[in-house]
Design an enzyme around this catalytic site. Structure first.
Site, short mmCIF file in Angstrom:
data_model
loop_
_atom_site.label_atom_id
_atom_site.label_comp_id
_atom_site.label_asym_id
_atom_site.label_seq_id
_atom_site.Cartn_x
_atom_site.Cartn_y
_atom_site.Cartn_z
N GLU A 25 -5.06 -5.09 10.48
CA GLU A 25 -4.07 -4.04 10.70
C GLU A 25 -4.34 -3.34 12.02
OE1 GLU A 25 -2.27 -2.80 6.63
OE2 GLU A 25 -3.84 -1.39 7.17
N SER A 78 3.77 -2.06 10.37
CA SER A 78 5.23 -2.10 10.58
C SER A 78 5.85 -3.45 10.23
CB SER A 78 5.57 -1.70 12.03
OG SER A 78 5.15 -0.37 12.27
N LYS A 137 0.16 4.24 -0.27
CA LYS A 137 -0.48 5.44 0.32
C LYS A 137 -0.22 6.65 -0.59
CE LYS A 137 -0.17 3.18 4.75
NZ LYS A 137 -0.02 3.26 6.21
N HIS A 167 -9.31 1.05 5.03
CA HIS A 167 -8.04 1.27 5.72
C HIS A 167 -8.27 2.22 6.90
CE1 HIS A 167 -3.96 2.49 6.59
NE2 HIS A 167 -3.58 1.40 5.96
N GLU A 218 -6.71 4.66 7.95
CA GLU A 218 -6.53 6.09 7.65
C GLU A 218 -7.79 6.66 7.00
OE1 GLU A 218 -2.89 5.51 5.49
OE2 GLU A 218 -1.92 4.91 7.37
N GLY A 265 2.74 2.33 10.83
CA GLY A 265 3.67 3.45 10.70
C GLY A 265 4.36 3.82 12.00
N ASN A 278 0.87 -1.18 0.00
CA ASN A 278 0.00 0.00 0.00
C ASN A 278 0.91 1.23 0.00
OD1 ASN A 278 -1.77 2.07 0.48
ND2 ASN A 278 -2.39 1.37 2.53
N GLY A 329 3.05 -1.08 4.25
CA GLY A 329 3.05 0.36 3.98
C GLY A 329 4.45 0.84 3.66
P1 13P Z 1 3.24 0.41 7.67
O1 13P Z 1 3.76 -0.86 7.06
O2 13P Z 1 3.95 1.64 7.18
O3 13P Z 1 3.15 0.33 9.16
O4 13P Z 1 1.73 0.57 7.14
C1 13P Z 1 0.88 -0.51 7.17
C2 13P Z 1 -0.34 -0.17 6.42
O5 13P Z 1 -1.08 0.72 6.80
C3 13P Z 1 -0.60 -0.91 5.18
O6 13P Z 1 -1.88 -0.66 4.71
#
Ligand code: 13P
Length: 252
Positions: A168, A214, A11, A96, A98, A174, A9, A235
């Protein structure tokens, strides 16, 4: 048969040139290694058509990061499912954290997104997961159960067979703080048991449940070694081809 999947992803990252370079490096890397998983890249909407062209010529699969719950019309800035289908997009991330947090997406709205994607033959990668406060209150199982029930469990068995689930935990996204392999396995097994209760064991055995939060080249192997963890939604570490490919190589 249940598929192992590693999905990136991206983003809101990368210029067009950088995105093309990244896809290119992933595709070249995939040609050199025989990976034991399906690889999906989910670039920003603007680059989906370019990415889709790569998918035609290689083994990479492409997913969008979001879709409107509406089919068309006066929804400035949105991308509709038929638009994604018209450039041969195979997957789409839905729900997601976010999007839930910054765009206030509700379980009900996500159910509509899932439906419209399935109408257009696009497979939803449905994200679920609790925030830190919910884990601390020990209501994380209830939270995830409600997310699945309200956004997915209206589907029939046939429709559900097109779903990929991504667990997740929001506190791990993140933050550099990964769920332990035990925490991931425990939640993934719980998700699979809910699916078994609702749709039977054939469906629950076949659904891929990905871990996100992560995940990196250093921890992917121990996470993916768990029997109910079928891969990852990545991510930050998906933005560098080398790291992403290392994660995709983590299956024994
Ligand atoms: P990170 O791998 O940066 O923690 O993000 C995970 C994520 O939100 C994937 O959709």
């Amino acid at each position: 048969m249940r598929k192992n999947i590693v999905a990136g992803n991206w983003k809101m990252n990368k210029t067009f040139q950088e995105a093309e370079e990244l896809i290119d490096q992933i595709v070249v890397g995939m040609e050199k290694n025989s990976l034991k998983c399906e690889v999906i890249a989910c670039p920003p909407a603007l680059y989906l058509e370019m990415a889709s062209d790569y998918a035609e010529e290689s083994r990479i699969h492409i997913g969008a990061q979001n879709v409107s719950e509406h089919e068309k019309g006066a929804f400035t800035g949105e991308t509709a499912a038929p638009m994604l289908a018209s450039v041969d997009i195979e997957y789409c991330i839905v729900g997601h954290s976010e999007r839930r947090k910054y765009f206030h997406e509700t379980n009900e709205q996500l159910a509509k997104k899932v439906d419209i994607l399935l109408d257009y033959g696009i497979k939803p990668i449905f994200c679920c997961g609790e925030v830190l406060e919910e884990r601390e209150k020990e209501i994380h199982f209830d939270v995830v159960k409600k997310q699945l029930e309200e956004s997915l469990f209206h589907l029939n068995e046939d429709e559900f067979s097109n779903i990929v689930v991504a667990y997740e935990p929001v506190w791990a996204i993140g933050t550099g703080k990964t769920a332990s392999p035990e925490q991931a396995q425990e939640m993934h097994a719980f998700i699979r048991s809910l699916i078994a209760e609702k749709y039977g064991t054939k469906t629950s055995d076949e659904v891929s449940i990905l871990y996100g939060g992560s995940c990196n080249p250093g921890n992917a192997k121990t996470l993916f070694a768990n029997k109910d963890v079928d891969g990852g939604l990545i991510g930050g570490a998906s933005l560098k081809a080398e790291d992403f490919l290392k994660i995709a190589s983590a299956f024994e």
